[in-house]
Design a protein around this motif. Structure first.
Motif, PDB file in Angstrom:
ATOM      1  N   LEU A   1       6.571 -18.371   5.854  1.00  0.00           N
ATOM      2  CA  LEU A   1       5.895 -17.753   4.711  1.00  0.00           C
ATOM      3  C   LEU A   1       5.342 -16.382   5.096  1.00  0.00           C
ATOM      4  CD1 LEU A   1       4.747 -17.935   1.814  1.00  0.00           C
ATOM      5  CD2 LEU A   1       2.700 -18.967   2.818  1.00  0.00           C
ATOM      6  N   ASN A   2       4.712 -16.297   6.265  1.00  0.00           N
ATOM      7  CA  ASN A   2       4.173 -15.012   6.700  1.00  0.00           C
ATOM      8  C   ASN A   2       5.288 -13.989   6.893  1.00  0.00           C
ATOM      9  OD1 ASN A   2       1.624 -16.104   6.665  1.00  0.00           O
ATOM     10  ND2 ASN A   2       1.514 -16.429   8.865  1.00  0.00           N
ATOM     11  N   LEU A   3       6.406 -14.417   7.472  1.00  0.00           N
ATOM     12  CA  LEU A   3       7.532 -13.501   7.647  1.00  0.00           C
ATOM     13  C   LEU A   3       8.073 -13.015   6.310  1.00  0.00           C
ATOM     14  CD1 LEU A   3       9.524 -15.121  10.600  1.00  0.00           C
ATOM     15  CD2 LEU A   3       8.330 -12.921  10.619  1.00  0.00           C
ATOM     16  N   GLU A   4       8.087 -13.897   5.323  1.00  0.00           N
ATOM     17  CA  GLU A   4       8.565 -13.471   4.002  1.00  0.00           C
ATOM     18  C   GLU A   4       7.618 -12.442   3.395  1.00  0.00           C
ATOM     19  OE1 GLU A   4      10.621 -15.364   0.030  1.00  0.00           O
ATOM     20  OE2 GLU A   4       9.078 -16.554   1.033  1.00  0.00           O
ATOM     21  N   LEU A   5       6.309 -12.663   3.534  1.00  0.00           N
ATOM     22  CA  LEU A   5       5.330 -11.694   3.027  1.00  0.00           C
ATOM     23  C   LEU A   5       5.483 -10.350   3.730  1.00  0.00           C
ATOM     24  CD1 LEU A   5       2.275 -14.102   2.841  1.00  0.00           C
ATOM     25  CD2 LEU A   5       3.142 -12.775   0.896  1.00  0.00           C
ATOM     26  N   PHE A   6       5.515 -10.381   5.058  1.00  0.00           N
ATOM     27  CA  PHE A   6       5.713  -9.145   5.812  1.00  0.00           C
ATOM     28  C   PHE A   6       7.028  -8.478   5.418  1.00  0.00           C
ATOM     29  CE2 PHE A   6       3.092 -11.178   9.394  1.00  0.00           C
ATOM     30  CZ  PHE A   6       1.971 -10.403   9.143  1.00  0.00           C
ATOM     31  N   GLY A   7       8.093  -9.297   5.325  1.00  0.00           N
ATOM     32  CA  GLY A   7       9.420  -8.759   5.064  1.00  0.00           C
ATOM     33  C   GLY A   7       9.534  -8.103   3.701  1.00  0.00           C
ATOM     34  N   ILE A   8       8.952  -8.711   2.674  1.00  0.00           N
ATOM     35  CA  ILE A   8       8.987  -8.119   1.333  1.00  0.00           C
ATOM     36  C   ILE A   8       8.316  -6.755   1.354  1.00  0.00           C
ATOM     37  CG2 ILE A   8       8.031  -8.333  -0.993  1.00  0.00           C
ATOM     38  CD1 ILE A   8       8.530 -11.369  -0.758  1.00  0.00           C
ATOM     39  N   CYS A   9       7.161  -6.675   2.009  1.00  0.00           N
ATOM     40  CA  CYS A   9       6.452  -5.391   2.077  1.00  0.00           C
ATOM     41  C   CYS A   9       7.275  -4.354   2.827  1.00  0.00           C
ATOM     42  CB  CYS A   9       5.092  -5.578   2.733  1.00  0.00           C
ATOM     43  SG  CYS A   9       3.943  -6.575   1.756  1.00  0.00           S
ATOM     44  N   ALA A  10       7.898  -4.764   3.928  1.00  0.00           N
ATOM     45  CA  ALA A  10       8.711  -3.828   4.696  1.00  0.00           C
ATOM     46  C   ALA A  10       9.915  -3.352   3.894  1.00  0.00           C
ATOM     47  CB  ALA A  10       9.162  -4.481   6.001  1.00  0.00           C
ATOM     48  N   GLN A  11      10.530  -4.249   3.129  1.00  0.00           N
ATOM     49  CA  GLN A  11      11.701  -3.869   2.337  1.00  0.00           C
ATOM     50  C   GLN A  11      11.300  -2.934   1.205  1.00  0.00           C
ATOM     51  OE1 GLN A  11      14.814  -4.957   3.278  1.00  0.00           O
ATOM     52  NE2 GLN A  11      15.651  -3.513   1.794  1.00  0.00           N
ATOM     53  N   VAL A  12      10.162  -3.230   0.550  1.00  0.00           N
ATOM     54  CA  VAL A  12       9.681  -2.346  -0.510  1.00  0.00           C
ATOM     55  C   VAL A  12       9.328  -0.979   0.069  1.00  0.00           C
ATOM     56  CG1 VAL A  12       7.763  -1.953  -2.121  1.00  0.00           C
ATOM     57  CG2 VAL A  12       8.916  -4.179  -2.044  1.00  0.00           C
ATOM     58  N   ALA A  13       8.713  -0.966   1.244  1.00  0.00           N
ATOM     59  CA  ALA A  13       8.379   0.310   1.873  1.00  0.00           C
ATOM     60  C   ALA A  13       9.636   1.122   2.161  1.00  0.00           C
ATOM     61  CB  ALA A  13       7.605   0.058   3.167  1.00  0.00           C
ATOM     62  N   ALA A  14      10.697   0.455   2.606  1.00  0.00           N
ATOM     63  CA  ALA A  14      11.957   1.157   2.857  1.00  0.00           C
ATOM     64  C   ALA A  14      12.555   1.693   1.555  1.00  0.00           C
ATOM     65  CB  ALA A  14      12.939   0.225   3.556  1.00  0.00           C
ATOM     66  N   GLU A  15      12.455   0.893   0.482  1.00  0.00           N
ATOM     67  CA  GLU A  15      12.995   1.329  -0.812  1.00  0.00           C
ATOM     68  C   GLU A  15      12.238   2.527  -1.362  1.00  0.00           C
ATOM     69  OE1 GLU A  15      15.652   0.279  -2.477  1.00  0.00           O
ATOM     70  OE2 GLU A  15      16.172  -1.231  -0.969  1.00  0.00           O
ATOM     71  N   THR A  16      10.956   2.633  -1.036  1.00  0.00           N
ATOM     72  CA  THR A  16      10.136   3.746  -1.519  1.00  0.00           C
ATOM     73  C   THR A  16      10.066   4.879  -0.497  1.00  0.00           C
ATOM     74  OG1 THR A  16       8.150   2.596  -0.727  1.00  0.00           O
ATOM     75  CG2 THR A  16       8.755   2.284  -3.027  1.00  0.00           C
ATOM     76  N   ARG A  17      10.942   4.835   0.474  1.00  0.00           N
ATOM     77  CA  ARG A  17      11.091   5.884   1.490  1.00  0.00           C
ATOM     78  C   ARG A  17       9.822   6.111   2.308  1.00  0.00           C
ATOM     79  NH1 ARG A  17      14.353   7.785  -2.774  1.00  0.00           N
ATOM     80  NH2 ARG A  17      16.509   8.141  -2.147  1.00  0.00           N
ATOM     81  N   ASN A  18       9.152   5.037   2.619  1.00  0.00           N
ATOM     82  CA  ASN A  18       7.979   5.115   3.489  1.00  0.00           C
ATOM     83  C   ASN A  18       7.995   3.904   4.416  1.00  0.00           C
ATOM     84  OD1 ASN A  18       5.551   5.966   4.602  1.00  0.00           O
ATOM     85  ND2 ASN A  18       4.314   4.975   3.025  1.00  0.00           N
ATOM     86  N   PRO A  19       9.018   3.794   5.260  1.00  0.00           N
ATOM     87  CA  PRO A  19       9.227   2.555   6.026  1.00  0.00           C
ATOM     88  C   PRO A  19       8.117   2.280   7.026  1.00  0.00           C
ATOM     89  CG  PRO A  19      10.669   4.302   6.815  1.00  0.00           C
ATOM     90  CD  PRO A  19      10.032   4.818   5.565  1.00  0.00           C
TER      91      PRO A  19
END
Length: 678
Positions: A299-317
């Motif tokens: 669950l924690n990895l999914e939370l971290f991962g979603i944020c990291a993927q959104v950050a990459a999509e918004t060009r602020n990885p």
């Protein structure tokens, strides 16, 4: 509590009282025209058609949407109560505050912090009957709104206006029945954080700009209230486990994707920094999840991962060290799992996930491994078999990974040793790491040996009293298992049973637990375990560890050695060492002990020859022998006192065979038990 935590709790209580007297209007946190800047994640709409074409996911989404449209909503295997709103024949809507255990309702018109959801207790007869009255986790799961994700996805994929209207009706009704800061659905930060993930996903599939203007305005106000509440009441000190990660994730997504928030940029910046700190804290250096629970690690990895993927999509990885930490967590899940992707149920698991779950709970950690593999480029971390789901519209669909190689792997920070081999492979035959079966296509055995901490932080909320326990999977099937969780707050004394030493595959002295529970999420004492030795030489290996959980009561430490003897035998040796009066005096003092083995619910255990045999559908799986001088007994599904139960999923309880050996042990005496794989 430490002085700092006591001060924090007092200040938190003061803020709660002030917020009840002077609640902040959500509009105060919005910029002009906020309803036209709702969170959006277009990548979900863009990738969904490709994903559906690759996987056949469309049929699953259509079925889920049809069920919700008919009012058929299942939460933890329970059909949820729905009501018909408006005129006859109108759309069925969930009863948002219904309690499936009692049939009653959680209060929906009280200030959220005035609802004592942690202190509901069942009468013993209700708990024995399997009631779940007062289990807040059920109503919270519904109100996380993940069940609406496939409905919105189906509407996006097919253009089905009925499905779209279902989503609009459910969202509108939720806003009506759950105004800011009122009712049980505003009482816990993790619920707000996980609900924000669902709302972002639902809005992305529906396309926010196309929603009715009044709904957009109300959504903007509710989202602003979510952010304000998370920012005002963060989890701190002993509560800062997976809850704080969910809270930070919610604030990060709001601040990154919702341009209509006055404080959005500062919330996102603070949450981004906090997520990086928590990744270092809650994923140990060796990759182990800090709560010693694979389900919560996923669950924690999914939370971290979603944020990291959104950050990459918004060009602020996120920076590379953050991503490497996530990869190490996924590598731990891979190392402790079998070739089918299943991991042992260690500690608590409540079935939580951020995206709508299409597959069984047991495969959730494997699904998250695949997402982290995509995110980090570590493609070997993906499971051998990928279960397609909505989360892949964000992360992309991973290619199948490879199974870990045979051998012994120790995780020193998490305190777990993993032994993996093929029972049928000759010792001189090299394993094939690319094989999904584990070793050259042959059979697979995975044995875990626990010698780590009880749990995370001072309360170790999701740990079990399982010091020196073992878990065994054979050919992708659990054999020796953890009892699981069943319920958190609505289980009465059963919560203590499922966390007890007697519900795990280890030794108990005098009927006591190695760690003493105090309430549903706290511990009065915590056993300290240590690995003494681990050796591997070719096909032979052994590991020895001990813990101090019985020292205060008896003076004895429990020491256990787990040894591989040939390709099909595991020898477990238990010893009591020490004693208050010294080894010579204690050699004459015997203490009662019990060594238990809890089997998966689909296995039957019976006396066989000079030992005991576990069989699945009449096929022998494991033979247990030894324990000289001790009396063996099998119990299945006893209620008074509880014995012989497993919880394969949250809210589910099944009878299971528990084989126990009872007798007495002295200082230096050894009890040897042999497990033979059939």
């Amino acid at each position: 509590m430490s002085p700092a935590e006591i001060l924090h709790r007092l200040q938190e209580q003061e803020r709660r009282m002030l917020s009840r007297l002077l609640p902040a209007p959500p509009g105060r946190f919005l910029r002009p025209g906020a309803e036209d800047r709702l969170p959006d994640l277009p990548v979900l709409r863009r990738r969904l058609p490709v994903l559906a074409e690759q996987t056949g996911l469309a049929a699953t989404l259509a079925e889920a949407a049809a069920c919700v449209g008919r009012g058929e909503i299942a939460i933890y295997g329970r059909a949820w109560s729905c009501r018909t709103a408006g005129a006859a024949g109108a759309m069925p809507l969930p009863d948002w505050h219904w309690d499936p255990g009692s049939g009653g309702h959680w209060p929906e018109d009280r200030y959220c912090f005035d609802i004592p959801f942690r202190h509901v207790r069942l009468a013993e007869e209700d708990a024995a009957a399997g009631s779940a009255a007062g289990e807040a986790r059920f109503v919270w799961e519904l109100n996380r709104l993940a069940y609406l994700q496939p409905v919105a996805a189906h509407a996006c994929l097919s253009g089905d206006d009925r499905a779209r209207q279902v989503c609009i009706a459910h969202l509108s009704d939720w806003l009506d029945r759950n105004p800011p800061y009122t009712g049980i659905n505003w009482a816990s930060g993790i619920e707000l954080g996980t609900r924000l993930v669902s709302i972002v996903v639902i809005l992305a599939f529906l396309e926010p700009a196309s929603l009715p203007s009044p709904l957009r305005r109300r959504l903007a106000e509710s989202l602003a209230a979510h952010g304000h509440w998370l920012h005002r009441f963060p989890s701190r000190h002993s509560s800062a486990n997976n809850h704080v990660i969910a809270e930070l994730a919610g604030l990060f997504l709001l601040g990154s994707l919702f341009d209509g928030l006055r404080h959005g940029p500062s919330w996102a910046e603070a949450a981004r920094a906090g997520l990086q700190v928590e990744a270092q804290r809650q994923i140990f250096d060796d990759g182990t999840g800090a709560e010693t629970s694979p389900a919560y690690a996923a669950l924690n990895l999914e939370l971290f991962g979603i944020c990291a993927q959104v950050a990459a999509e918004t060009r602020n990885p996120f920076p590379d060290p953050f991503l490497r930490r996530l990869a190490s967590g996924a590598a731990w899940l891979r190392a402790i799992g079998d070739a089918s992707g299943r991991v042992a149920d260690i500690g608590d698991a409540d079935g939580a996930s951020l995206f709508f779950r299409e597959g069984p709970q047991a495969l959730y950690p494997a699904a998250i491994r695949g997402c982290i593999a995509q995110l980090t480029g570590r493609h070997e971390l993906a499971p051998a078999q990928v279960q397609p789901g909505l989360r892949h519209a964000l992360f992309g669909l991973p290619a199948p990974g490879v199974a870990p190689a045979d051998g012994v792997t120790t995780f020193p920070d998490g305190g777990l040793t993993v032994m993996r081999w093929s029972p049928d492979r000759a010792p001189d035959r090299a394993p094939d790491p690319a094989s999904g079966a584990g070793s050259g296509g042959a059979r697979e055995a995975v044995l875990l040996f626990d010698h780590g901490p009880l749990g995370y932080l001072s309360i170790a909320a999701h740990g079990h009293a399982d010091a020196l326990a073992v878990w065994l999977h054979l050919d992708g099937h659990p054999v020796l298992v953890d009892a699981g969780t069943w319920l958190y707050l609505g289980a009465g004394d059963w919560r203590s049973h499922f966390r007890s030493t007697a519900a795990h595959n280890t030794l108990a002295v005098g009927g006591a637990d190695s760690s003493q529970a105090s309430g549903p999420f706290n511990w009065r004492t915590q056993a300290q375990a240590a690995l003494l030795e681990v050796q591997e030489a070719g096909a032979s290996w052994h590991a020895t560890a001990e813990h101090d959980g019985y020292v205060a009561a008896t003076g004895y430490r429990h020491r256990r050695t787990v040894r591989r003897a040939g390709t099909r035998q595991i020898v477990i040796e238990d010893v009591l060492v020490g004693g208050r009066a010294g080894p010579k005096a204690e050699a004459a003092i015997a203490v009662p002990v019990e060594i238990g083995f809890l089997f998966a619910a689909d296995l039957d255990v019976s006396a066989h020859g000079e030992g005991w045999q576990a069989a699945r559908a009449g096929q022998a799986v494991l033979h247990v022998s030894g324990a000289e001088g001790m009396a063996g007994n099998v119990v299945r599904g006893a209620k008074t006192p509880p014995e012989g139960w497993v919880s394969p999923a949250f809210g589910e309880r099944r009878p299971a065979s528990r084989l126990s050996f009872r007798g007495a042990m002295r200082h230096g005496g050894t009890c040897r038990i042999t497990l033979t794989i059939e």
